[in-house]
Design a protein around this motif. Structure first.
Motif, mmCIF file in Angstrom:
data_model
loop_
_atom_site.group_PDB
_atom_site.id
_atom_site.type_symbol
_atom_site.label_atom_id
_atom_site.label_comp_id
_atom_site.label_asym_id
_atom_site.label_seq_id
_atom_site.Cartn_x
_atom_site.Cartn_y
_atom_site.Cartn_z
ATOM 1 N N GLU A 98 -3.127 -4.268 8.724
ATOM 2 C CA GLU A 98 -1.800 -4.721 8.542
ATOM 3 C C GLU A 98 -0.676 -4.733 9.060
ATOM 4 O O GLU A 98 -1.932 -4.893 10.503
ATOM 5 N N PRO A 99 0.594 -4.771 9.425
ATOM 6 C CA PRO A 99 0.657 -5.796 10.214
ATOM 7 C C PRO A 99 0.937 -4.594 11.596
ATOM 8 O O PRO A 99 1.259 -3.456 11.355
ATOM 9 N N ALA A 134 11.556 1.451 4.175
ATOM 10 C CA ALA A 134 12.035 0.854 4.770
ATOM 11 C C ALA A 134 11.410 0.261 6.137
ATOM 12 O O ALA A 134 10.767 -0.895 6.655
ATOM 13 N N ALA A 135 11.013 1.205 7.104
ATOM 14 C CA ALA A 135 9.775 1.534 8.349
ATOM 15 C C ALA A 135 8.940 0.768 7.933
ATOM 16 O O ALA A 135 7.887 -0.057 8.527
ATOM 17 N N LEU A 136 7.932 1.066 6.877
ATOM 18 C CA LEU A 136 6.691 0.750 6.393
ATOM 19 C C LEU A 136 7.096 -0.019 5.032
ATOM 20 O O LEU A 136 5.407 -0.751 4.391
ATOM 21 N N ALA A 137 7.693 -1.501 5.034
ATOM 22 C CA ALA A 137 7.907 -2.180 4.122
ATOM 23 C C ALA A 137 6.910 -3.630 4.680
ATOM 24 O O ALA A 137 6.602 -4.109 3.138
ATOM 25 N N GLY A 138 6.414 -3.144 5.206
ATOM 26 C CA GLY A 138 5.151 -4.952 5.345
ATOM 27 C C GLY A 138 4.010 -3.908 5.370
ATOM 28 O O GLY A 138 3.234 -5.044 5.573
ATOM 29 N N LEU A 139 3.756 -2.560 4.976
ATOM 30 C CA LEU A 139 2.410 -2.681 4.543
ATOM 31 C C LEU A 139 2.558 -3.233 3.404
ATOM 32 O O LEU A 139 3.313 -2.776 2.444
ATOM 33 N N CYS A 140 1.140 -3.489 3.391
ATOM 34 C CA CYS A 140 0.358 -4.293 2.003
ATOM 35 C C CYS A 140 0.020 -3.107 0.397
ATOM 36 O O CYS A 140 -0.949 -2.041 1.823
#
Length: 267
Positions: A93-94, A9-15
């Protein structure tokens, strides 16, 4: 302070990285998410598997998974630099994801008893997300632990401004003010903490201590008794019990002294 959400969840934004090259045999992991899930479940196994995945072409994803597995198995001294390396490597990454990695590195440095490195990692995290309440709160806790109370208060001021209903922030600022002998400010902060969280044993303990310091023994006793009642088995309850016992001894000694003085006067 392991308050982080799940890694996925914490790193869900990583591509995800680019597709892996064709291999003679299937890769250990199909993607980063699979490795992170494995790290959460079995970090020791995941670390070794992620190293194999890196040799198979897992690249930055595999190195990130290794870093997080090290953190999850509490191998702090190795996890901290590995997390920093991933934060530096994943430049596309974001910002929230990279800030999270720096914050995890700071936590790992703290647990490895490397405060200078922890401080630098927190600075990197906040450079990416200067208004992030949780990172500011984590740094305030770290700074208070280093007895840098004014620095902790500076972070807590920002937290309270942005999240005025966070009882934990009011309580920590009250504790810092108390250590600095700013008891009027501490009293205001702890009252707000108790307004937001009336059953908070630590807040009740602190307010009782403040009452005792002000010579208001009856109020102190009420708070300490309530702290024992609402937070049994905690450090706050143990301290409250110790304070109550000390207060009882002092009251008994005072009564004995008064009786002895009265008896002497009658002779």
């Amino acid at each position: 302070m392991m308050r982080k959400p799940t890694l996925a969840a914490a790193l869900a934004g990583l591509c995800l990285t680019a597709a892996l090259p064709a291999l003679a045999q299937p890769a250990v992991f199909a993607n980063r998410a699979a490795c992170l899930a494995r790290a959460e479940a079995l970090p020791d196994f995941a670390f070794e598997e992620a190293k194999l995945w890196e040799r198979q072409g897992g690249a930055a994803d595999a190195r990130l998974c290794q870093a997080l597995a090290l953190m999850l198995r509490a191998d702090w001294a190795l996890a901290a630099p590995a997390l920093e390396a991933s934060a530096k490597e994943l430049t596309q990454e974001p910002r929230p994801a990279r800030a999270d990695l720096w914050a995890r590195a700071a936590l790992s440095w703290t647990n490895a008893k490397k405060p200078d490195q922890a401080d630098a990692a927190y600075a990197q995290a906040l450079a990416l997300l200067p208004d992030n309440v949780q990172i500011l709160m984590d740094r305030a806790i770290f700074r208070a632990g280093q007895e840098r109370y004014w620095d902790a208060i500076a972070d807590l001021d920002k937290v309270i401004e942005k999240a005025p209903k966070m009882a934990e922030a009011w309580l920590l600022r009250a504790q810092a003010h108390h250590v600095l002998a700013l008891d009027s400010k501490a009293k205001g902060d702890v009252e707000m903490a108790l307004k937001l969280s009336p059953q908070n044993g630590e807040a009740l303990l602190l307010r009782g201590n403040l009452y005792a310091d002000a010579g208001i023994g009856t109020k102190a006793k009420e708070d300490w008794e309530k702290a024992r009642r609402v937070a049994p088995g905690t450090a706050a309850a143990a301290s409250a019990t110790e304070n109550l016992n000390s207060l009882t001894r002092l009251e008994t000694e005072a009564k004995d002294k008064a009786r002895a003085q009265e008896k002497k006067q009658k002779q």
